[in-house]
Design a protein around this motif. Structure first.
Motif, short mmCIF file in Angstrom:
data_model
loop_
_atom_site.label_atom_id
_atom_site.label_comp_id
_atom_site.label_asym_id
_atom_site.label_seq_id
_atom_site.Cartn_x
_atom_site.Cartn_y
_atom_site.Cartn_z
N LYS A 146 29.09 20.76 48.07
CA LYS A 146 28.75 19.35 47.88
C LYS A 146 27.24 19.20 47.96
O LYS A 146 26.58 19.85 48.77
CB LYS A 146 29.42 18.48 48.95
N MET A 147 26.71 18.32 47.11
CA MET A 147 25.27 18.14 47.03
C MET A 147 24.84 16.91 47.84
O MET A 147 25.46 15.85 47.75
CB MET A 147 24.83 17.97 45.57
N ALA A 148 23.79 17.09 48.62
CA ALA A 148 23.21 15.95 49.35
C ALA A 148 22.19 15.23 48.46
O ALA A 148 22.10 14.00 48.49
CB ALA A 148 22.53 16.43 50.63
N GLU A 149 21.45 16.02 47.68
CA GLU A 149 20.44 15.45 46.77
C GLU A 149 20.39 16.31 45.51
O GLU A 149 20.72 17.50 45.54
CB GLU A 149 19.05 15.43 47.42
N GLY A 150 19.91 15.70 44.43
CA GLY A 150 19.71 16.46 43.19
C GLY A 150 21.03 16.86 42.55
O GLY A 150 22.06 16.20 42.70
N ARG A 151 21.01 17.99 41.87
CA ARG A 151 22.18 18.45 41.12
C ARG A 151 22.37 19.95 41.28
O ARG A 151 21.50 20.64 41.81
CB ARG A 151 21.99 18.12 39.63
N TYR A 152 23.53 20.42 40.81
CA TYR A 152 23.80 21.84 40.81
C TYR A 152 23.35 22.42 39.47
O TYR A 152 22.90 21.71 38.57
CB TYR A 152 25.29 22.11 41.05
N PHE A 153 23.47 23.73 39.30
CA PHE A 153 23.00 24.41 38.11
C PHE A 153 23.79 23.96 36.86
O PHE A 153 25.01 23.79 36.91
CB PHE A 153 23.13 25.92 38.25
N GLN A 154 23.06 23.79 35.79
CA GLN A 154 23.66 23.49 34.49
C GLN A 154 23.27 24.58 33.49
O GLN A 154 22.53 25.51 33.82
CB GLN A 154 23.20 22.11 34.01
N LYS A 155 23.77 24.46 32.27
CA LYS A 155 23.58 25.51 31.29
C LYS A 155 22.11 25.85 31.07
O LYS A 155 21.74 27.02 30.92
CB LYS A 155 24.23 25.10 29.96
N GLU A 156 21.26 24.83 31.08
CA GLU A 156 19.84 25.07 30.80
C GLU A 156 19.14 25.84 31.93
O GLU A 156 18.03 26.35 31.74
CB GLU A 156 19.09 23.75 30.56
N ASP A 157 19.78 25.94 33.09
CA ASP A 157 19.17 26.67 34.22
C ASP A 157 19.52 28.15 34.22
O ASP A 157 19.00 28.90 35.05
CB ASP A 157 19.64 26.06 35.55
N LEU A 158 20.41 28.59 33.32
CA LEU A 158 20.97 29.93 33.42
C LEU A 158 20.13 31.02 32.76
O LEU A 158 20.41 32.20 32.96
CB LEU A 158 22.39 29.95 32.84
N SER A 159 19.16 30.66 31.98
CA SER A 159 18.35 31.66 31.30
C SER A 159 17.43 32.38 32.29
O SER A 159 16.63 31.73 32.98
CB SER A 159 17.50 31.01 30.21
N PRO A 160 17.53 33.72 32.40
CA PRO A 160 16.68 34.46 33.34
C PRO A 160 15.19 34.32 33.03
O PRO A 160 14.35 34.49 33.92
CB PRO A 160 17.14 35.91 33.16
N SER A 161 14.87 34.00 31.76
CA SER A 161 13.46 33.90 31.37
C SER A 161 12.87 32.52 31.64
O SER A 161 11.66 32.31 31.50
CB SER A 161 13.32 34.24 29.88
N LYS A 162 13.71 31.56 32.02
CA LYS A 162 13.23 30.19 32.25
C LYS A 162 12.31 30.16 33.47
O LYS A 162 12.64 30.67 34.53
CB LYS A 162 14.43 29.27 32.48
N GLN A 163 11.13 29.58 33.31
CA GLN A 163 10.17 29.46 34.40
C GLN A 163 9.72 28.00 34.53
O GLN A 163 9.48 27.33 33.54
CB GLN A 163 8.95 30.36 34.15
N PRO A 164 9.60 27.49 35.78
CA PRO A 164 10.00 28.15 37.02
C PRO A 164 11.52 28.24 37.13
O PRO A 164 12.24 27.45 36.54
CB PRO A 164 9.41 27.26 38.10
N THR A 165 12.01 29.20 37.89
CA THR A 165 13.44 29.40 38.06
C THR A 165 14.02 28.26 38.90
O THR A 165 13.48 27.93 39.96
CB THR A 165 13.72 30.74 38.77
N SER A 166 15.10 27.67 38.41
CA SER A 166 15.77 26.60 39.16
C SER A 166 16.52 27.19 40.35
O SER A 166 17.17 28.23 40.22
CB SER A 166 16.75 25.84 38.25
N VAL A 167 16.45 26.52 41.50
CA VAL A 167 17.18 26.97 42.69
C VAL A 167 17.81 25.76 43.38
O VAL A 167 17.34 24.62 43.25
CB VAL A 167 16.29 27.72 43.69
#
Length: 390
Positions: A146-167
């Motif tokens: 369960k999330m207290a704030e913000g969101r969980y990972f979505q499709k756009e966060d899954l690319s290993p080359s995406k910078q900065p890396t979403s956490v």
């Protein structure tokens, strides 16, 4: 009120004996909380097991790879493509629901986590934080996060080359970071997109009896895979929810074709009875030990308390001689123990932040410990009290 003041004076006059009694009271309360936590842990574990295994089967790998095989494959880059092929077979199929429970410790720049330093390992300008390296949507569902704030990972966060890396970060790390905050590890940058609610956890039923807390962990959407060791760690910690066991047989064929690592798959539900039995035995052993310690502690408190009273018998006789009733003397005696338990409760609550159980244990302990002194005072004559000056 006067009897309470007399009780405080009594405790101060025999401060070393009072300190011993206080330590024993604290120990008794801590033991009681420890036992209760273990019983609750078993109950929570049963509920978690039932939840995890009630839907479609979840399969996991039994790793039968020998040390000789690992030495041959992990230390030779020639086998990297074999590991990649197995990884793709598990995770990159269109309908794959696989997730991995592999976690490790990453070094992050200390300046971003100064508020959390007391809870973390610090070396120089780096702080080491546990990271769950493959927290995809399947893991989210498995752990019921369960999330207290913000969101969980979505499709756009899954690319290993995406910078900065979403956490996504655990609740305790939100003291240092907020949604949108960025931080670094060496040259890699990370951005917080979500914060978990407090006390989020998961269980690795294939490897552990305990809940693994996420409050001080960082969740990555995809692992950073560079060498054989990275691939092997992810693969050997993989869980695959599927109702089609043929998928597992096909996967085993791919693994066997590589010929360098050995796995067999098992249904997680078949592991459950062994895990629960192991947990029960562990708790039973702890209960036996803690019951013995509790009994010894209670006896020690009783002996110390009676010794404390014996040293004050003359004072109590004088108290009665100058006009106090036996009921007032009993209140004075009972207040001494009550004051010690109030202080002990304050210390225990400050340490473990639990009040209700400590209060119940206090009431029960006082009722037991008051019995002998009350009977003695009621039956003892004034001349007997005055003869007991220490």
């Amino acid at each position: 009120m006067k009897q309470l003041l007399f009780a405080l004076e009594d405790l101060w006059k025999r401060k070393w004996l009072s300190l011993l009694l206080l330590i024993q009271c604290i120990l008794l309360l801590c033991i009681a909380n420890f036992v209760t936590d273990n019983i609750k842990d078993l109950s929570n574990m049963k509920q978690e097991v039932e939840r995890v295994t009630k839907s479609e089967p979840i399969y996991y790998f039994h790793d039968l790879t020998t040390e000789k095989q690992l030495d041959r494959t992990l230390n030779q880059s020639a086998h990297l493509e074999e590991y990649k092929k197995i990884y793709k077979e598990i995770y990159e199929k269109q309908d794959s629901q696989a997730f991995s429970l592999y976690s490790t410790s990453y070094p992050f720049d200390l300046r971003y986590f100064k508020e959390n330093v007391k809870d973390l390992i610090v070396e120089g300008h780096q702080v080491y934080i546990d990271v769950l390296t493959f927290a995809n949507q399947s893991f989210y569902d498995y752990a019921q996060l369960k999330m207290a704030e913000g969101r969980y990972f979505q499709k756009e966060d899954l690319s290993p080359s995406k910078q900065p890396t979403s956490v996504v970060i655990g609740a305790d790390l939100s003291v240092s970071l907020q949604v949108g905050s960025e931080f670094t590890s060496d040259e890699e940058r990370f951005r917080v997109i979500g914060i978990l609610e407090k006390n989020m956890s998961y269980m690795n039923l294939a490897a552990s009896k305990d809940f693994i807390q996420l409050d001080r962990m960082i969740l990555l959407p995809t692992p950073v895979l560079e060498d054989n060791t990275d691939y092997y760690s992810i693969i050997s910690s993989s869980f695959i929810p599927t109702s089609n066991e043929q998928d597992l047989r096909d996967l085993m064929e791919v693994i066997q074709q590589q010929g360098h690592i050995s796995f067999i798959y098992s249904d997680l539900s078949k592991q459950v009875p062994y895990v629960l039995e192991d947990k029960r035995k562990w708790i039973q052993m702890q209960l036996m030990l803690t019951i013995l310690i509790s009994a010894f502690t209670l006896i020690s408190i009783t002996v110390s308390y009676l010794q404390f009273i014996r040293k004050y018998m003359f004072d109590l006789g004088v108290h009665i001689l100058i006009g106090a009733t036996k009921n007032q003397v009993i209140v004075r005696l009972c207040s001494q123990l009550m004051i010690l338990f109030v202080i002990a409760n304050s210390i225990v609550i400050f340490i473990i932040h639990k009040f209700q159980l400590s209060f119940i244990v206090t009431v029960i302990s006082c009722l037991i410990l008051w019995i002998i002194p009350i009977i003695r005072i009621r039956k003892m004559k004034i001349d007997e009290m005055l003869r007991r000056k220490s």
